[in-house]
Design a protein around this motif. Sequence first.
Motif, PDB file in Angstrom:
ATOM      1  N   ILE A 308      35.550  48.567  31.084  1.00 21.45           N
ATOM      2  CA  ILE A 308      35.588  47.225  31.671  1.00 21.45           C
ATOM      3  C   ILE A 308      36.987  46.839  32.151  1.00 21.45           C
ATOM      4  CG2 ILE A 308      35.324  44.762  31.160  1.00 21.45           C
ATOM      5  CD1 ILE A 308      32.878  45.498  29.462  1.00 21.45           C
ATOM      6  N   PRO A 309      38.071  47.038  31.370  1.00 14.30           N
ATOM      7  CA  PRO A 309      39.403  46.662  31.872  1.00 14.30           C
ATOM      8  C   PRO A 309      39.763  47.342  33.188  1.00 14.30           C
ATOM      9  CG  PRO A 309      39.486  47.035  29.506  1.00 14.30           C
ATOM     10  CD  PRO A 309      38.129  47.486  29.958  1.00 14.30           C
ATOM     11  N   SER A 310      39.353  48.602  33.343  1.00 17.77           N
ATOM     12  CA  SER A 310      39.650  49.326  34.582  1.00 17.77           C
ATOM     13  C   SER A 310      38.934  48.696  35.770  1.00 17.77           C
ATOM     14  CB  SER A 310      39.238  50.793  34.442  1.00 17.77           C
ATOM     15  OG  SER A 310      39.386  51.480  35.671  1.00 17.77           O
ATOM     16  N   ILE A 311      37.645  48.348  35.586  1.00 21.16           N
ATOM     17  CA  ILE A 311      36.902  47.754  36.702  1.00 21.16           C
ATOM     18  C   ILE A 311      37.391  46.341  36.983  1.00 21.16           C
ATOM     19  CG2 ILE A 311      34.952  46.655  35.479  1.00 21.16           C
ATOM     20  CD1 ILE A 311      34.734  48.850  38.618  1.00 21.16           C
ATOM     21  N   GLN A 312      37.844  45.627  35.948  1.00 20.95           N
ATOM     22  CA  GLN A 312      38.423  44.304  36.155  1.00 20.95           C
ATOM     23  C   GLN A 312      39.679  44.381  37.025  1.00 20.95           C
ATOM     24  OE1 GLN A 312      38.916  43.213  32.026  1.00 20.95           O
ATOM     25  NE2 GLN A 312      37.363  41.618  32.189  1.00 20.95           N
ATOM     26  N   PHE A 313      40.533  45.359  36.731  1.00 26.86           N
ATOM     27  CA  PHE A 313      41.764  45.513  37.515  1.00 26.86           C
ATOM     28  C   PHE A 313      41.431  45.802  38.982  1.00 26.86           C
ATOM     29  CE2 PHE A 313      44.968  48.253  39.454  1.00 26.86           C
ATOM     30  CZ  PHE A 313      46.101  47.458  39.332  1.00 26.86           C
ATOM     31  N   LYS A 314      40.489  46.705  39.208  1.00 30.48           N
ATOM     32  CA  LYS A 314      40.139  47.073  40.580  1.00 30.48           C
ATOM     33  C   LYS A 314      39.540  45.896  41.342  1.00 30.48           C
ATOM     34  CE  LYS A 314      39.381  51.977  39.585  1.00 30.48           C
ATOM     35  NZ  LYS A 314      38.404  53.093  39.516  1.00 30.48           N
ATOM     36  N   ILE A 315      38.615  45.175  40.703  1.00 22.92           N
ATOM     37  CA  ILE A 315      37.995  44.021  41.374  1.00 22.92           C
ATOM     38  C   ILE A 315      39.026  42.920  41.594  1.00 22.92           C
ATOM     39  CG2 ILE A 315      36.244  42.221  41.189  1.00 22.92           C
ATOM     40  CD1 ILE A 315      34.518  44.151  39.601  1.00 22.92           C
ATOM     41  N   GLY A 316      39.893  42.684  40.594  1.00 25.26           N
ATOM     42  CA  GLY A 316      40.917  41.656  40.733  1.00 25.26           C
ATOM     43  C   GLY A 316      41.885  41.954  41.858  1.00 25.26           C
ATOM     44  N   LEU A 317      42.298  43.212  41.997  1.00 25.63           N
ATOM     45  CA  LEU A 317      43.199  43.597  43.079  1.00 25.63           C
ATOM     46  C   LEU A 317      42.540  43.402  44.440  1.00 25.63           C
ATOM     47  CD1 LEU A 317      45.844  44.846  44.063  1.00 25.63           C
ATOM     48  CD2 LEU A 317      44.817  47.121  43.734  1.00 25.63           C
ATOM     49  N   LEU A 318      41.293  43.841  44.558  1.00 23.89           N
ATOM     50  CA  LEU A 318      40.573  43.667  45.817  1.00 23.89           C
ATOM     51  C   LEU A 318      40.372  42.187  46.147  1.00 23.89           C
ATOM     52  CD1 LEU A 318      37.860  46.470  45.475  1.00 23.89           C
ATOM     53  CD2 LEU A 318      39.817  46.442  47.044  1.00 23.89           C
ATOM     54  N   SER A 319      40.094  41.382  45.126  1.00 24.12           N
ATOM     55  CA  SER A 319      39.909  39.944  45.335  1.00 24.12           C
ATOM     56  C   SER A 319      41.203  39.301  45.828  1.00 24.12           C
ATOM     57  CB  SER A 319      39.452  39.289  44.020  1.00 24.12           C
ATOM     58  OG  SER A 319      39.248  37.907  44.192  1.00 24.12           O
ATOM     59  N   PHE A 320      42.317  39.661  45.212  1.00 24.35           N
ATOM     60  CA  PHE A 320      43.621  39.121  45.613  1.00 24.35           C
ATOM     61  C   PHE A 320      43.951  39.490  47.059  1.00 24.35           C
ATOM     62  CE2 PHE A 320      48.164  40.027  46.164  1.00 24.35           C
ATOM     63  CZ  PHE A 320      48.703  38.761  45.964  1.00 24.35           C
ATOM     64  N   LEU A 321      43.810  40.769  47.399  1.00 21.91           N
ATOM     65  CA  LEU A 321      44.125  41.211  48.756  1.00 21.91           C
ATOM     66  C   LEU A 321      43.201  40.568  49.792  1.00 21.91           C
ATOM     67  CD1 LEU A 321      44.743  45.020  48.074  1.00 21.91           C
ATOM     68  CD2 LEU A 321      46.460  43.235  48.464  1.00 21.91           C
ATOM     69  N   SER A 322      41.935  40.384  49.415  1.00 27.69           N
ATOM     70  CA  SER A 322      40.968  39.793  50.344  1.00 27.69           C
ATOM     71  C   SER A 322      41.282  38.338  50.634  1.00 27.69           C
ATOM     72  CB  SER A 322      39.549  39.924  49.780  1.00 27.69           C
ATOM     73  OG  SER A 322      39.178  41.271  49.652  1.00 27.69           O
ATOM     74  N   ILE A 323      41.684  37.588  49.605  1.00 28.72           N
ATOM     75  CA  ILE A 323      41.964  36.168  49.821  1.00 28.72           C
ATOM     76  C   ILE A 323      43.226  35.991  50.653  1.00 28.72           C
ATOM     77  CG2 ILE A 323      43.370  35.661  47.783  1.00 28.72           C
ATOM     78  CD1 ILE A 323      40.549  33.486  49.210  1.00 28.72           C
ATOM     79  N   VAL A 324      44.203  36.871  50.452  1.00 31.96           N
ATOM     80  CA  VAL A 324      45.413  36.817  51.271  1.00 31.96           C
ATOM     81  C   VAL A 324      45.077  37.120  52.733  1.00 31.96           C
ATOM     82  CG1 VAL A 324      47.645  37.908  51.723  1.00 31.96           C
ATOM     83  CG2 VAL A 324      46.978  37.370  49.379  1.00 31.96           C
ATOM     84  N   ALA A 325      44.204  38.107  52.948  1.00 32.25           N
ATOM     85  CA  ALA A 325      43.838  38.491  54.313  1.00 32.25           C
ATOM     86  C   ALA A 325      43.013  37.412  55.007  1.00 32.25           C
ATOM     87  CB  ALA A 325      43.063  39.806  54.293  1.00 32.25           C
ATOM     88  N   LEU A 326      42.086  36.806  54.276  1.00 31.64           N
ATOM     89  CA  LEU A 326      41.151  35.862  54.895  1.00 31.64           C
ATOM     90  C   LEU A 326      41.692  34.440  54.981  1.00 31.64           C
ATOM     91  CD1 LEU A 326      38.270  35.563  56.062  1.00 31.64           C
ATOM     92  CD2 LEU A 326      37.505  34.988  53.767  1.00 31.64           C
ATOM     93  N   PHE A 327      42.502  34.039  53.996  1.00 29.88           N
ATOM     94  CA  PHE A 327      42.893  32.639  53.888  1.00 29.88           C
ATOM     95  C   PHE A 327      44.357  32.394  54.261  1.00 29.88           C
ATOM     96  CE2 PHE A 327      43.013  28.545  51.328  1.00 29.88           C
ATOM     97  CZ  PHE A 327      42.021  27.916  52.064  1.00 29.88           C
ATOM     98  N   HIS A 328      45.000  33.380  54.866  1.00 27.08           N
ATOM     99  CA  HIS A 328      46.411  33.218  55.222  1.00 27.08           C
ATOM    100  C   HIS A 328      46.632  32.100  56.232  1.00 27.08           C
ATOM    101  CE1 HIS A 328      44.920  35.843  58.453  1.00 27.08           C
ATOM    102  NE2 HIS A 328      45.860  35.286  59.196  1.00 27.08           N
ATOM    103  N   GLY A 329      45.589  31.751  56.969  1.00 30.09           N
ATOM    104  CA  GLY A 329      45.711  30.680  57.955  1.00 30.09           C
ATOM    105  C   GLY A 329      46.027  29.329  57.338  1.00 30.09           C
ATOM    106  N   SER A 330      45.715  29.167  56.052  1.00 28.69           N
ATOM    107  CA  SER A 330      46.007  27.900  55.389  1.00 28.69           C
ATOM    108  C   SER A 330      47.510  27.640  55.318  1.00 28.69           C
ATOM    109  CB  SER A 330      45.415  27.883  53.983  1.00 28.69           C
ATOM    110  OG  SER A 330      45.988  28.911  53.185  1.00 28.69           O
ATOM    111  N   VAL A 331      48.305  28.716  55.408  1.00 26.61           N
ATOM    112  CA  VAL A 331      49.763  28.591  55.396  1.00 26.61           C
ATOM    113  C   VAL A 331      50.347  28.727  56.798  1.00 26.61           C
ATOM    114  CG1 VAL A 331      51.912  29.611  54.531  1.00 26.61           C
ATOM    115  CG2 VAL A 331      49.914  29.458  53.036  1.00 26.61           C
ATOM    116  N   LEU A 332      49.832  29.677  57.570  1.00 28.47           N
ATOM    117  CA  LEU A 332      50.430  29.990  58.872  1.00 28.47           C
ATOM    118  C   LEU A 332      49.942  29.098  60.007  1.00 28.47           C
ATOM    119  CD1 LEU A 332      50.419  33.905  58.689  1.00 28.47           C
ATOM    120  CD2 LEU A 332      52.225  32.301  58.051  1.00 28.47           C
TER     121      LEU A 332
END
Length: 452
Positions: A308-332
């Motif tokens: 479980i910790p391994s899959i949590q890390f992988k999902i968390g990393l993907l979630s972080f990168l996805s939100i930065v990619a999709l929601f960057h317009g809120s800053v820029l």
Amino acid sequence: MLELSYKRILIIALPLMFGTFVQSVIAITDGAFVSELGNTAYTAVGNGSLMYMALFMLCRGLADGAQITIAKKYGEQKFSEIGLTLFNAQFLQILLTTLIFAAFQLFADILISSTTKSVDIGTAMSDFIHYRSWGIFFAGLQVTMIAFFIGLGKTRIIITSTLIMALTNILLDYGLIFGKLGLPQLGMKGAPIASSIAEAVTFFFLLYVAIKGKAYQQFNYNLKLKLNKYIYLPLIKLSYPLMFQGVVSLSTWWIFFSMIEHLGTENLEVAHNIRYMYFIAFVPIFGFASATRTYVSNLVGREEQQKIPSIQFKIGLLSFLSIVALFHGSVLYPEWMIQIVERNPTANSQIIQDSVDALRFVSGSIVIFAVVVVLFHSVSALGKTMHSFIIELISILIYLVACYLFIEKWKWDIVSIWWVEYIYFIALGIGSGGYLIYYFRKRQLNLTASKN
């Protein structure tokens, strides 16, 4: 058996994100259409939707419990019990939605009049709830069908179903709100009617696939099954904390917006602009949250909790990168994003500027939530739904205290008020992370003791 690779996580999560994206498009389109009718209609639909969603979360919690149960049984390879679980969950949804509908009809007007300062907004909210409440029956059944497919990791069908719902809703919105496509012009009332019809159409599509699809025959699902107390009683026990957790969570957001309404309709309009922007942020977040529940529950069923910790890390990393990619317009480029939904012809420049500033400010809290959501949904996926409810409840109590101080007592400006989001997400993360550390340490001690 679910693979634990980044590729497989994305294969499961991307259709869920697409589904959330389409639902976000629906919500944003609803807001854009209704905003053209003016401030009263726009804010009434916004607050009315929150009231509706607060009780709908009872249905969502039951569906989440069904998803966890189905994913666990799929991991245990108890295929014949999966169809029975879905059938029993649907029966419980029918009972639940009947109670919710009655509550809307009996108490909605009383609650609205006692919490809404503006008479015009209150009247419009009552109209919205009257029509929207009829869709609760199909909304509950539809979300249960979706839980069935997600629990199996068969998420591609969600793409088709959400496209059907989106097209139906948008076309009916356009037709019923403005009197186009040969349909009557109903104004604001057209929005809830369109949403209810779209949910019904989507439910019947998913029901047909579950019954007739060859890939799902092994689960023995049909409408001739019988209730089984060995299925629905554990399902109720697992789901009820999730149900009340959802109600408390959305009710809190409704309280937040009701407090802001006391500061004036222009501030409320700003707040709803930010709410619609949240729908964009929730695209990857909700997709990875559902993937977390499926993976963790499946690993529990396979008795492979150590992964479980391994899959949590992988999902968390993907979630972080996805939100930065999709929601960057809120800053820029937040101005462009706000203009997607803010189409009120009477909106002044201050409303636009406050919305832009608030969106840029709140974006950091969304990045935090992208990681926290993996930890939080892992707790319930372990079957510890009461613990996740307690974590949510404590976080919400902290959030409400902050809301009262910032809005009612200190009367902060509409931008600074959004500090409450940082407070809530950080509290949720600390509670979830703390419990998971305790859970895995306790499990390790038990394993060590058993070996000795």
